[in-house]
Design a protein around this motif. Structure first.
Motif, PDB file in Angstrom:
ATOM      1  N   ILE A 115      23.373  48.668  40.950  1.00 15.43           N
ATOM      2  CA  ILE A 115      24.028  48.258  39.705  1.00 15.43           C
ATOM      3  C   ILE A 115      24.219  46.749  39.735  1.00 15.43           C
ATOM      4  N   SER A 116      23.553  46.059  38.826  1.00 14.87           N
ATOM      5  CA  SER A 116      23.704  44.607  38.711  1.00 14.87           C
ATOM      6  C   SER A 116      24.752  44.330  37.638  1.00 14.87           C
ATOM      7  N   CYS A 117      25.855  43.724  38.057  1.00 15.50           N
ATOM      8  CA  CYS A 117      26.952  43.447  37.128  1.00 15.50           C
ATOM      9  C   CYS A 117      27.301  41.964  37.211  1.00 15.50           C
ATOM     10  N   HIS A 118      28.250  41.527  36.405  1.00 15.77           N
ATOM     11  CA  HIS A 118      28.723  40.154  36.524  1.00 15.77           C
ATOM     12  C   HIS A 118      29.503  40.008  37.831  1.00 15.77           C
ATOM     13  N   GLY A 119      29.449  38.795  38.406  1.00 21.13           N
ATOM     14  CA  GLY A 119      29.925  38.608  39.770  1.00 21.13           C
ATOM     15  C   GLY A 119      31.398  38.347  39.937  1.00 21.13           C
ATOM     16  N   SER A 120      32.225  38.825  39.051  1.00 25.18           N
ATOM     17  CA  SER A 120      33.677  38.702  39.221  1.00 25.18           C
ATOM     18  C   SER A 120      34.156  39.713  40.256  1.00 25.18           C
ATOM     19  N   PRO A 121      34.946  39.298  41.236  1.00 30.07           N
ATOM     20  CA  PRO A 121      35.485  40.251  42.216  1.00 30.07           C
ATOM     21  C   PRO A 121      36.277  41.382  41.560  1.00 30.07           C
ATOM     22  N   VAL A 122      36.923  41.089  40.423  1.00 31.30           N
ATOM     23  CA  VAL A 122      37.684  42.130  39.718  1.00 31.30           C
ATOM     24  C   VAL A 122      36.742  43.196  39.174  1.00 31.30           C
ATOM     25  N   ILE A 123      35.625  42.755  38.592  1.00 27.72           N
ATOM     26  CA  ILE A 123      34.649  43.707  38.046  1.00 27.72           C
ATOM     27  C   ILE A 123      34.056  44.557  39.169  1.00 27.72           C
ATOM     28  N   VAL A 124      33.666  43.912  40.260  1.00 29.53           N
ATOM     29  CA  VAL A 124      33.090  44.638  41.406  1.00 29.53           C
ATOM     30  C   VAL A 124      34.068  45.694  41.914  1.00 29.53           C
ATOM     31  N   LYS A 125      35.320  45.311  42.069  1.00 26.22           N
ATOM     32  CA  LYS A 125      36.343  46.239  42.558  1.00 26.22           C
ATOM     33  C   LYS A 125      36.510  47.427  41.614  1.00 26.22           C
ATOM     34  N   GLU A 126      36.529  47.166  40.314  1.00 25.45           N
ATOM     35  CA  GLU A 126      36.718  48.244  39.339  1.00 25.45           C
ATOM     36  C   GLU A 126      35.534  49.197  39.340  1.00 25.45           C
ATOM     37  N   ILE A 127      34.320  48.659  39.443  1.00 24.07           N
ATOM     38  CA  ILE A 127      33.129  49.517  39.440  1.00 24.07           C
ATOM     39  C   ILE A 127      33.098  50.397  40.682  1.00 24.07           C
ATOM     40  N   ILE A 128      33.350  49.801  41.843  1.00 28.34           N
ATOM     41  CA  ILE A 128      33.338  50.596  43.075  1.00 28.34           C
ATOM     42  C   ILE A 128      34.436  51.658  43.025  1.00 28.34           C
ATOM     43  N   LYS A 129      35.594  51.300  42.471  1.00 31.67           N
ATOM     44  CA  LYS A 129      36.706  52.254  42.385  1.00 31.67           C
ATOM     45  C   LYS A 129      36.337  53.463  41.533  1.00 31.67           C
ATOM     46  N   VAL A 130      35.664  53.236  40.415  1.00 25.98           N
ATOM     47  CA  VAL A 130      35.308  54.355  39.547  1.00 25.98           C
ATOM     48  C   VAL A 130      34.190  55.195  40.159  1.00 25.98           C
ATOM     49  N   LEU A 131      33.306  54.573  40.931  1.00 23.61           N
ATOM     50  CA  LEU A 131      32.255  55.333  41.617  1.00 23.61           C
ATOM     51  C   LEU A 131      32.850  56.207  42.716  1.00 23.61           C
ATOM     52  N   LEU A 132      33.863  55.694  43.396  1.00 25.22           N
ATOM     53  CA  LEU A 132      34.547  56.489  44.414  1.00 25.22           C
ATOM     54  C   LEU A 132      35.244  57.692  43.771  1.00 25.22           C
ATOM     55  N   LYS A 133      35.808  57.466  42.603  1.00 29.58           N
ATOM     56  CA  LYS A 133      36.512  58.534  41.885  1.00 29.58           C
ATOM     57  C   LYS A 133      35.569  59.673  41.511  1.00 29.58           C
ATOM     58  N   HIS A 134      34.278  59.336  41.334  1.00 30.26           N
ATOM     59  CA  HIS A 134      33.301  60.352  40.917  1.00 30.26           C
ATOM     60  C   HIS A 134      32.471  60.897  42.075  1.00 30.26           C
ATOM     61  N   GLY A 135      32.894  60.642  43.328  1.00 31.00           N
ATOM     62  CA  GLY A 135      32.263  61.363  44.435  1.00 31.00           C
ATOM     63  C   GLY A 135      31.596  60.535  45.504  1.00 31.00           C
ATOM     64  N   ALA A 136      31.467  59.239  45.302  1.00 28.51           N
ATOM     65  CA  ALA A 136      30.876  58.404  46.351  1.00 28.51           C
ATOM     66  C   ALA A 136      31.943  58.076  47.395  1.00 28.51           C
ATOM     67  N   ARG A 137      31.519  57.596  48.536  1.00 25.09           N
ATOM     68  CA  ARG A 137      32.463  57.069  49.528  1.00 25.09           C
ATOM     69  C   ARG A 137      31.967  55.702  49.985  1.00 25.09           C
ATOM     70  N   LEU A 138      32.892  54.888  50.500  1.00 26.29           N
ATOM     71  CA  LEU A 138      32.521  53.559  50.964  1.00 26.29           C
ATOM     72  C   LEU A 138      31.594  53.639  52.170  1.00 26.29           C
ATOM     73  N   ALA A 139      30.553  52.817  52.156  1.00 25.18           N
ATOM     74  CA  ALA A 139      29.600  52.788  53.260  1.00 25.18           C
ATOM     75  C   ALA A 139      30.214  52.119  54.480  1.00 25.18           C
ATOM     76  N   LEU A 140      29.781  52.545  55.642  1.00 26.00           N
ATOM     77  CA  LEU A 140      30.160  51.897  56.888  1.00 26.00           C
ATOM     78  C   LEU A 140      29.238  50.698  57.130  1.00 26.00           C
ATOM     79  N   PRO A 141      29.620  49.777  58.012  1.00 25.86           N
ATOM     80  CA  PRO A 141      28.725  48.651  58.316  1.00 25.86           C
ATOM     81  C   PRO A 141      27.341  49.134  58.762  1.00 25.86           C
ATOM     82  N   GLY A 142      26.306  48.623  58.111  1.00 24.06           N
ATOM     83  CA  GLY A 142      24.932  48.952  58.491  1.00 24.06           C
ATOM     84  C   GLY A 142      24.485  50.356  58.132  1.00 24.06           C
ATOM     85  N   GLU A 143      25.277  51.092  57.342  1.00 21.83           N
ATOM     86  CA  GLU A 143      24.945  52.499  57.129  1.00 21.83           C
ATOM     87  C   GLU A 143      23.678  52.696  56.292  1.00 21.83           C
TER      88      GLU A 143
END
Length: 452
Positions: free
Chosen positions: A83-111
């Motif tokens: 997903i290519s979005c605008h580079g605001s840290p707030v936008i990135v945080k919101e997008i990742i948060k909503v993806l987590l809410k729908h079933g994804a999990r945060l990747a581990l280093p190098g995963e």
């Protein structure tokens, strides 16, 4: 583990024009579709890009572009989206948060790269080269990592390993016919193969010193007595006022360092506290840190103040330098104010004369520094070892094969020869990941950045 879909920011943290958020896993496309307003991503072909809104319920977070990669045609060989979005840290945080809410999990280093390796996208040596490529700070480091990532090194290791496996199998077969005194593996042919493997591994082992310099750079300590001009030299080399310069002895109390590239090599110059006995507690700590840094350096630039130094001082300080067993350059500073007689007497003592403050003969000093590290431009196809783990495995392989040769020369029984061959195969297999442990993989991939 692979049933989970992982997500992470793939670009650097911070404000930027765009950011890329990566998902990988069986549900990567389905999860992205749940928050994407535009075309139905599930119906779109692989390797296509789609414009739309990224939403959290009815709330639009950002306008985005979504790239689709369907298994097995992706980096991880899983379903993936970026997903290519605008580079605001707030936008990135919101997008990742909503993806987590729908079933994804945060990747581990190098995963992401670990999944690519475990799915057979490339071998372990190539996976490690991905990290090296990301962190490359010079063109030589970039090319060395790229060469390894393309797999030439791995192909040669695997080909030699397969030949050795063939002989190991024949010797193991002999053990099944121990009472019949048969020999399936020709010992002379086995010796020739071992000579061939050792010739290749010796070349790789010998390349490590240069490869390590190209990958990691050269920690170079600038040392000397107080007021020798160490901080002035650092500023001159960096062409900026990095260190505080003062006539007051003991101004530098802690290490100050920065990096520059000379001749395609990254040098990390370290300015240190002046070496002297002192009652000042803080300065004494700085002096001790200087001595510790000198022991760990790859090169020491030792400055002598030509306006204050005597021949006796030089002799005493050089004895200490020799005891460290580390390459060093003797630099006579303040040549513009020195006694010509002293300069004449020191000329035969392998000195470099400079004036750090007036920038006199700095080019000659740089040439001298580079003379310790002969690096030609790394070309496509050049193979060298830049990884300490590979270097250690190659040393152990070489030693195991030495034992095989020794056993053959002394008529050692086949079971002992087979054991040493298996040991060599184990070490070769660890390089490319043919043989791995969870601890080894965790150690390697934990050093990667989160989004890779």
């Amino acid at each position: 583990m692979f049933e989970e879909t992982i997500v992470a920011l793939a670009t650097a943290q911070g404000i930027s024009a765009i950011a890329v958020i990566r998902l990988s896993g069986i549900d990567a496309i389905a999860i992205t579709q749940k928050v994407f307003q535009g075309k139905n991503l599930l119906d779109q072909p692989s390797h296509t890009i789609h414009f739309g809104n990224l939403k959290d319920g009815d709330r639009v977070i950002d306008e985005v572009l979504v790239s689709i990669f369907k298994a097995p045609n992706s980096f991880t060989k899983e379903n993936s989206t970026e997903i290519s979005c605008h580079g605001s840290p707030v936008i990135v945080k919101e997008i990742i948060k909503v993806l987590l809410k729908h079933g994804a999990r945060l990747a581990l280093p190098g995963e992401f790269t670990k999944r690519a390796f475990l799915h057979g996208r490339f071998d372990l040596a190539q996976a490690e080269a991905v990290a090296d490529l990301i962190h490359a700070e010079t063109d030589n480091a970039r090319q060395a990592a790229l060469n390894q990532m393309r797999g030439g090194f791995s192909k040669e290791i695997n080909a030699l390993r397969e030949e050795l496996i063939h002989f190991a199998s024949l010797i193991e077969l002999e053990l099944d016919f121990g009472e019949e005194d048969v020999e399936f593996a020709d010992r002379d042919d086995l010796k020739q193969l071992i000579y061939k493997i050792q010739k290749y591994t010796r070349g790789l082992i010998d390349s490590f010193d240069l490869g390590n310099v190209i990958k990691n750079g050269v920690p170079t300590v600038i040392a000397g007595k107080p007021n020798a001009g160490k901080s002035t030299l650092l500023n001159t080399l960096l062409n900026e006022e990095k260190a505080i310069v003062s006539d007051i002895a003991g101004t530098t109390r802690d290490v100050i360092e920065d990096e520059i590239i000379l001749g395609g090599i990254n040098f990390r110059f370290i300015d240190t506290a002046g070496l002297r006995e002192t009652q000042d507690t803080i300065e004494a700590i700085g002096v001790e840190r200087t001595r510790e840094r000198m022991k760990k350096a790859s090169l020491i630039i030792y400055l002598f103040d030509l306006t204050q130094t005597t021949l006796e001082d030089i002799k005493a300080e050089e004895e200490h330098l020799l005891s460290l067993n580390i390459p060093y350059i003797k630099v006579g500073n303040k040549v513009d104010r020195a006694d010509p007689t002293l300069i004449e007497r020191l000329t035969a003592e392998n000195f470099i004369f400079i004036s750090a403050s007036e920038k006199i003969y700095i080019h000659e000093l740089k040439e001298k520094i580079l003379s310790y590290f002969h690096v030609n431009a790394v070309k496509t196809g050049d193979v060298m070892v830049t990884n300490l783990r590979h270097y250690q495995n190659l040393l152990q392989t070489h030693e195991s094969l030495d034992r095989v040769l020794e056993g053959l020369d002394h008529g050692i029984t086949g079971d002992i020869v087979a054991m040493d061959i298996r040991q060599a195969l184990h070490y070769l297999g660890e390089i490319t990941g043919t043989i791995t442990t969870d601890d080894l993989l965790d150690n390697i991939f934990s050093k990667f950045c989160i989004g890779k």
